[in-house]
Design an enzyme around this catalytic site. Structure first.
Site, mmCIF file in Angstrom:
data_model
loop_
_atom_site.group_PDB
_atom_site.id
_atom_site.type_symbol
_atom_site.label_atom_id
_atom_site.label_comp_id
_atom_site.label_asym_id
_atom_site.label_seq_id
_atom_site.Cartn_x
_atom_site.Cartn_y
_atom_site.Cartn_z
ATOM 1 N N ASN A 149 0.869 -1.180 0.000
ATOM 2 C CA ASN A 149 0.000 0.000 0.000
ATOM 3 C C ASN A 149 0.904 1.227 0.000
ATOM 4 O OD1 ASN A 149 -1.807 2.037 0.445
ATOM 5 N ND2 ASN A 149 -2.439 1.359 2.498
ATOM 6 N N TRP A 150 1.050 1.820 -1.181
ATOM 7 C CA TRP A 150 1.996 2.933 -1.311
ATOM 8 C C TRP A 150 1.491 4.201 -0.630
ATOM 9 C CZ3 TRP A 150 4.436 3.045 -6.938
ATOM 10 C CH2 TRP A 150 5.051 1.816 -7.172
ATOM 11 N N LYS A 151 0.212 4.234 -0.294
ATOM 12 C CA LYS A 151 -0.418 5.445 0.280
ATOM 13 C C LYS A 151 -0.138 6.637 -0.651
ATOM 14 C CE LYS A 151 -0.254 3.305 4.777
ATOM 15 N NZ LYS A 151 -0.151 3.431 6.223
ATOM 16 N N GLY A 165 2.990 -0.951 4.365
ATOM 17 C CA GLY A 165 2.943 0.483 4.071
ATOM 18 C C GLY A 165 4.326 1.002 3.694
ATOM 19 N N SER A 220 3.496 -1.774 10.393
ATOM 20 C CA SER A 220 4.947 -1.744 10.665
ATOM 21 C C SER A 220 5.675 -3.020 10.257
ATOM 22 C CB SER A 220 5.198 -1.396 12.137
ATOM 23 O OG SER A 220 4.597 -0.156 12.443
ATOM 24 N N GLY A 279 2.357 2.603 11.199
ATOM 25 C CA GLY A 279 3.298 3.730 11.292
ATOM 26 C C GLY A 279 4.045 3.750 12.611
ATOM 27 N N HIS A 308 -9.613 1.190 4.698
ATOM 28 C CA HIS A 308 -8.354 1.424 5.429
ATOM 29 C C HIS A 308 -8.621 2.425 6.560
ATOM 30 C CE1 HIS A 308 -4.268 2.582 6.401
ATOM 31 N NE2 HIS A 308 -3.877 1.477 5.786
ATOM 32 N N GLU A 356 -5.450 -4.856 10.463
ATOM 33 C CA GLU A 356 -4.451 -3.823 10.738
ATOM 34 C C GLU A 356 -4.813 -3.100 12.025
ATOM 35 O OE1 GLU A 356 -2.272 -2.340 6.953
ATOM 36 O OE2 GLU A 356 -4.076 -1.166 7.184
HETATM 37 P P1 13P Z 1 3.064 0.803 7.794
HETATM 38 O O1 13P Z 1 3.584 -0.493 7.229
HETATM 39 O O2 13P Z 1 3.797 1.989 7.282
HETATM 40 O O3 13P Z 1 2.943 0.752 9.287
HETATM 41 O O4 13P Z 1 1.570 0.968 7.215
HETATM 42 C C1 13P Z 1 0.694 -0.092 7.352
HETATM 43 C C2 13P Z 1 -0.514 0.174 6.562
HETATM 44 O O5 13P Z 1 -1.323 1.021 6.898
HETATM 45 C C3 13P Z 1 -0.704 -0.625 5.330
HETATM 46 O O6 13P Z 1 -1.989 -0.468 4.814
#
Ligand code: 13P
Length: 258
Positions: free
Chosen positions: A11-13, A236, A215, A175, A99, A169
């Site tokens: 998930n590149w956000k 992420g 994470s 994060g 999400h 999640e």
């Molecule tokens: P991180 O891997 O940066 O904690 O993000 C997780 C996430 O929200 C994936 O959708």
């Protein structure tokens, strides 16, 4: 493990900033994907970059995903919306729905349910995210999870359940410096499957893939799969760090089947 392949979703956000960077990350993933034997990978770039990051069945074990899709199913006057059908047309196979970062901006279970329906109707697989804000000693978080799953999947007919992927999640682990403990991931993934079984039956519950997100990096990913006993990962930050994501894919692919 519910499937014979591990599913690793990036998930590149809202990253990276340029198309050039996006193409570079995607090409590194596409180079490693055909060498994988027991792992499927999905990258979910921001909408403007998806079409430049790949196409349907371009290379083995590589798939395109989107981070969003409209609730609207019929083309028409919906400014700013992108339909699941359009995503399907450009080769997208998966869509992340519900999400926590979208739920925090007001996405309700009702809207999540509508999007899941639109995505399934377009022939795509929804990756349905659920997770608690806090994990309390008394176990109230279990009720939170149960309600999210029940309400989000309210409109899914039994015939369509096989396309659903669940992503657990815990919001407090997103994060964060560390992921959730492996034994807790295992416990929660069993709970998520149990709730799913209660809705759709034991057979569907045994087959549904449950991913863990929060994470994950190349160092902790193999243990999360092995000891957290999940079917895959929703990644992420590490998914836009291409050397790390490539290492993660290799490490996960090397895990022997249980
Ligand atoms: P991180 O891997 O940066 O904690 O993000 C997780 C996430 O929200 C994936 O959708």
């Amino acid at each position: 493990m519910s499937s014979n392949k591990k599913l690793i979703v990036g998930n590149w956000k809202m990253n990276p900033v340029t198309l050039d960077e996006a193409k570079k990350i995607a090409s590194k993933i596409k180079r490693i994907s055909p060498t994988l034997t027991s792992t499927e990978t999905v990258i979910c770039p921001p909408l403007p970059f998806i079409i430049s990051c790949g196409s349907r069945k371009e290379v083995k074990h590589f798939h395109l995903g989107s981070q969003s899709a409209s609730v609207e199913m019929v083309r028409g006057p919906h400014t700013g919306e992108v339909s699941a059908e359009m995503l399907h047309d450009i080769g997208v196979e998966y869509v992340i729905i519900g999400h926590s970062e979208q739920r925090a901006r007001g996405e309700s279970d009702v809207n999540v349910a509508k999007k899941i329906k639109a995505v399934i109707d377009a022939g795509l697989s929804p990756i349905v995210c659920v997770g608690e804000l806090v994990r309390d000693e008394a176990g109230a978080y279990l009720e939170v999870l149960k309600n999210q799953i029940k309400h989000s999947l309210a409109d899914v007919p039994l015939a369509s359940v096989k396309s659903i992927v669940l992503a657990y999640e815990p919001i407090w682990a997103i994060g964060a410096p560390e992921p959730m403990k492996n034994e807790d991931i295992h416990e929660s993934s069993i709970f998520v499957k149990k709730v799913f079984s209660d809705i759709f039956g034991v057979e569907a519950g045994l087959k549904v893939r449950v991913l863990y997100g929060g994470s994950v990096n190349y160092r902790n990913a193999p243990d999360i799969i092995s000891y957290g006993k999940v079917d895959g990962l929703l990644v992420g930050r590490e998914s836009v760090n291409s050397p790390g994501f490539v290492e993660l894919l290799k490490a996960v692919d090397n895990i022997a089947y249980k």
